[in-house]
Scaffold this motif. Structure first.
Motif, PDB file in Angstrom:
ATOM      1  N   TRP A  80       0.878  -1.160   0.000  1.00 29.19           N
ATOM      2  CA  TRP A  80       0.000   0.000   0.000  1.00 29.19           C
ATOM      3  C   TRP A  80       0.914   1.208   0.000  1.00 29.19           C
ATOM      4  N   LEU A  81       1.041   1.835  -1.156  1.00 31.62           N
ATOM      5  CA  LEU A  81       1.920   2.989  -1.320  1.00 31.62           C
ATOM      6  C   LEU A  81       1.077   4.255  -1.241  1.00 31.62           C
ATOM      7  N   VAL A  82       1.322   5.067  -0.219  1.00 34.01           N
ATOM      8  CA  VAL A  82       0.542   6.278   0.000  1.00 34.01           C
ATOM      9  C   VAL A  82       1.355   7.492  -0.433  1.00 34.01           C
ATOM     10  N   ILE A  83       0.800   8.267  -1.355  1.00 32.36           N
ATOM     11  CA  ILE A  83       1.402   9.531  -1.779  1.00 32.36           C
ATOM     12  C   ILE A  83       0.762  10.629  -0.939  1.00 32.36           C
ATOM     13  N   THR A  84       1.563  11.386  -0.219  1.00 37.22           N
ATOM     14  CA  THR A  84       0.984  12.311   0.742  1.00 37.22           C
ATOM     15  C   THR A  84       1.930  13.464   1.049  1.00 37.22           C
ATOM     16  N   GLU A  85       1.519  14.335   1.948  1.00 41.20           N
ATOM     17  CA  GLU A  85       2.339  15.385   2.545  1.00 41.20           C
ATOM     18  C   GLU A  85       1.793  15.652   3.939  1.00 41.20           C
ATOM     19  N   GLY A  86       2.664  16.041   4.843  1.00 42.23           N
ATOM     20  CA  GLY A  86       2.244  16.267   6.210  1.00 42.23           C
ATOM     21  C   GLY A  86       1.250  17.390   6.388  1.00 42.23           C
ATOM     22  N   TRP A  87       1.260  18.349   5.466  1.00 40.30           N
ATOM     23  CA  TRP A  87       0.369  19.516   5.595  1.00 40.30           C
ATOM     24  C   TRP A  87      -1.046  19.236   5.088  1.00 40.30           C
ATOM     25  N   CYS A  88      -1.287  18.069   4.509  1.00 42.37           N
ATOM     26  CA  CYS A  88      -2.581  17.780   3.880  1.00 42.37           C
ATOM     27  C   CYS A  88      -3.624  17.369   4.914  1.00 42.37           C
ATOM     28  N   GLY A  89      -4.692  18.142   5.022  1.00 46.22           N
ATOM     29  CA  GLY A  89      -5.746  17.866   5.984  1.00 46.22           C
ATOM     30  C   GLY A  89      -6.495  16.579   5.711  1.00 46.22           C
ATOM     31  N   MET A 122       3.442  10.979  -8.863  1.00 47.65           N
ATOM     32  CA  MET A 122       2.157  11.658  -8.662  1.00 47.65           C
ATOM     33  C   MET A 122       1.443  11.891  -9.981  1.00 47.65           C
ATOM     34  N   GLU A 123       2.198  12.203 -11.010  1.00 46.96           N
ATOM     35  CA  GLU A 123       1.597  12.471 -12.322  1.00 46.96           C
ATOM     36  C   GLU A 123       0.865  11.257 -12.884  1.00 46.96           C
ATOM     37  N   THR A 127      -6.076  13.395 -10.069  1.00 45.63           N
ATOM     38  CA  THR A 127      -7.524  13.420  -9.880  1.00 45.63           C
ATOM     39  C   THR A 127      -8.082  14.588 -10.664  1.00 45.63           C
ATOM     40  N   ASN A 128      -8.769  14.295 -11.742  1.00 44.63           N
ATOM     41  CA  ASN A 128      -9.295  15.348 -12.614  1.00 44.63           C
ATOM     42  C   ASN A 128      -8.208  16.347 -13.008  1.00 44.63           C
ATOM     43  N   GLY A 129      -7.012  15.807 -13.279  1.00 40.16           N
ATOM     44  CA  GLY A 129      -5.903  16.638 -13.729  1.00 40.16           C
ATOM     45  C   GLY A 129      -5.106  17.306 -12.626  1.00 40.16           C
ATOM     46  N   SER A 130      -5.480  17.104 -11.358  1.00 41.94           N
ATOM     47  CA  SER A 130      -4.779  17.771 -10.252  1.00 41.94           C
ATOM     48  C   SER A 130      -4.018  16.755  -9.404  1.00 41.94           C
ATOM     49  N   ARG A 131      -3.003  17.247  -8.688  1.00 40.97           N
ATOM     50  CA  ARG A 131      -2.166  16.392  -7.846  1.00 40.97           C
ATOM     51  C   ARG A 131      -2.762  16.276  -6.442  1.00 40.97           C
ATOM     52  N   VAL A 149      -6.555   1.965  -6.787  1.00 46.09           N
ATOM     53  CA  VAL A 149      -6.167   3.321  -6.378  1.00 46.09           C
ATOM     54  C   VAL A 149      -7.315   3.926  -5.588  1.00 46.09           C
ATOM     55  N   TRP A 150      -6.974   4.598  -4.497  1.00 45.93           N
ATOM     56  CA  TRP A 150      -7.997   5.265  -3.686  1.00 45.93           C
ATOM     57  C   TRP A 150      -7.540   6.675  -3.352  1.00 45.93           C
ATOM     58  N   GLY A 151      -8.497   7.578  -3.221  1.00 47.66           N
ATOM     59  CA  GLY A 151      -8.202   8.935  -2.761  1.00 47.66           C
ATOM     60  C   GLY A 151      -8.594   9.972  -3.797  1.00 47.66           C
ATOM     61  N   PRO A 152      -8.488  11.223  -3.387  1.00 50.73           N
ATOM     62  CA  PRO A 152      -7.922  11.738  -2.143  1.00 50.73           C
ATOM     63  C   PRO A 152      -8.901  11.773  -0.959  1.00 50.73           C
ATOM     64  N   ARG A 153     -10.171  11.552  -1.229  1.00 54.84           N
ATOM     65  CA  ARG A 153     -11.176  11.576  -0.163  1.00 54.84           C
ATOM     66  C   ARG A 153     -12.072  10.346  -0.287  1.00 54.84           C
ATOM     67  N   PRO A 154     -12.738   9.968   0.812  1.00 56.53           N
ATOM     68  CA  PRO A 154     -13.707   8.877   0.698  1.00 56.53           C
ATOM     69  C   PRO A 154     -14.828   9.257  -0.261  1.00 56.53           C
ATOM     70  N   LYS A 155     -15.373   8.267  -0.934  1.00 56.34           N
ATOM     71  CA  LYS A 155     -16.393   8.518  -1.958  1.00 56.34           C
ATOM     72  C   LYS A 155     -17.588   9.284  -1.401  1.00 56.34           C
TER      73      LYS A 155
END
Length: 203
Positions: A80-89, A122-123, A127-131, A149-155
């Motif tokens: 399970w590879l998670v692409i993230t950043e610490g500042w992301c709510g 990330m590219e 999600t709809n062209g955004s990172r 693939v899942w994210g960035p938010r629950p459905k």
């Protein structure tokens, strides 16, 4: 038939474990923001808030029994590879649940990479062209084939986003407050439901 999507082995090999990821965030807040390239004080402030949120969820979250059973019943070894950043709510709300789910299964090896240090990866998962993050990428340990693939938010929340934006008239601050209120009320149930679906779809 579409071409099989894979993730380069190097991304997995150089990724953080969950413990190392959390330790890096703690080190950033304690001493040196450049450890993970946060030279913007606002990003550090967001990270501090999100570490507090993750600590709270670590203490209060309880996995659904059906999710726990699905994770234990997984019969294929995956990353399970998670692409993230610490500042992301959004990441702060889902990552503790992802981590607890991974701990239940011997077949899940959880890893983390920072979005802004891995733009090429990330590219591949826009999600709809955004990172947008976080992104959970399920990868076969043998072939490095992408299985889900899942994210960035629950459905459940994603479906509500247009309504929330309309309600706050696209005010970013009010939007963030509404989304946070939704997460607080939902208590991780929607994330758990989505993760169960991902696990059950792994063949």
């Amino acid at each position: 038939m579409s071409e099989i999507q894979t993730v380069a082995k190097e991304y997995i090999e150089h990724a953080f474990t969950y413990e190392a990821y959390r330790e890096a965030l703690d080190a950033l807040l304690a001493a040196d923001p450049t450890i993970i390239n946060y030279d913007d004080s606002q990003l550090v402030d967001y990270t501090r808030l999100n570490v507090s949120r993750m600590q709270r969820i670590d203490k209060t979250n309880r996995l659904r029994d059906d999710l726990r059973e699905a994770a234990r019943g997984l019969n294929r070894s995956v990353y399970w590879l998670v692409i993230t950043e610490g500042w992301c709510g959004d990441a702060a709300q889902s990552i503790p649940i992802i981590a607890e789910t991974a701990q239940v299964s011997e077949k899940i090896d959880l890893r983390f990479v920072l979005r802004d240090n891995n733009v090429d990866l990330m590219e591949q998962f826009l999600t709809n062209g955004s990172r947008s993050i976080p992104k959970l990428v399920v990868v076969c340990q043998k072939t490095y084939e992408v299985l889900g693939v899942w994210g960035p938010r629950p459905k459940e929340l994603t479906d509500l986003i247009p309504e929330i934006k309309k309600e706050v008239n696209d005010n970013k601050q009010q939007f963030s407050i509404k989304v946070q209120q939704w997460y607080n009320k939902n208590k991780g149930k929607a994330v758990m439901k989505d993760l169960q679906g991902i696990i059950e779809n792994i063949k």
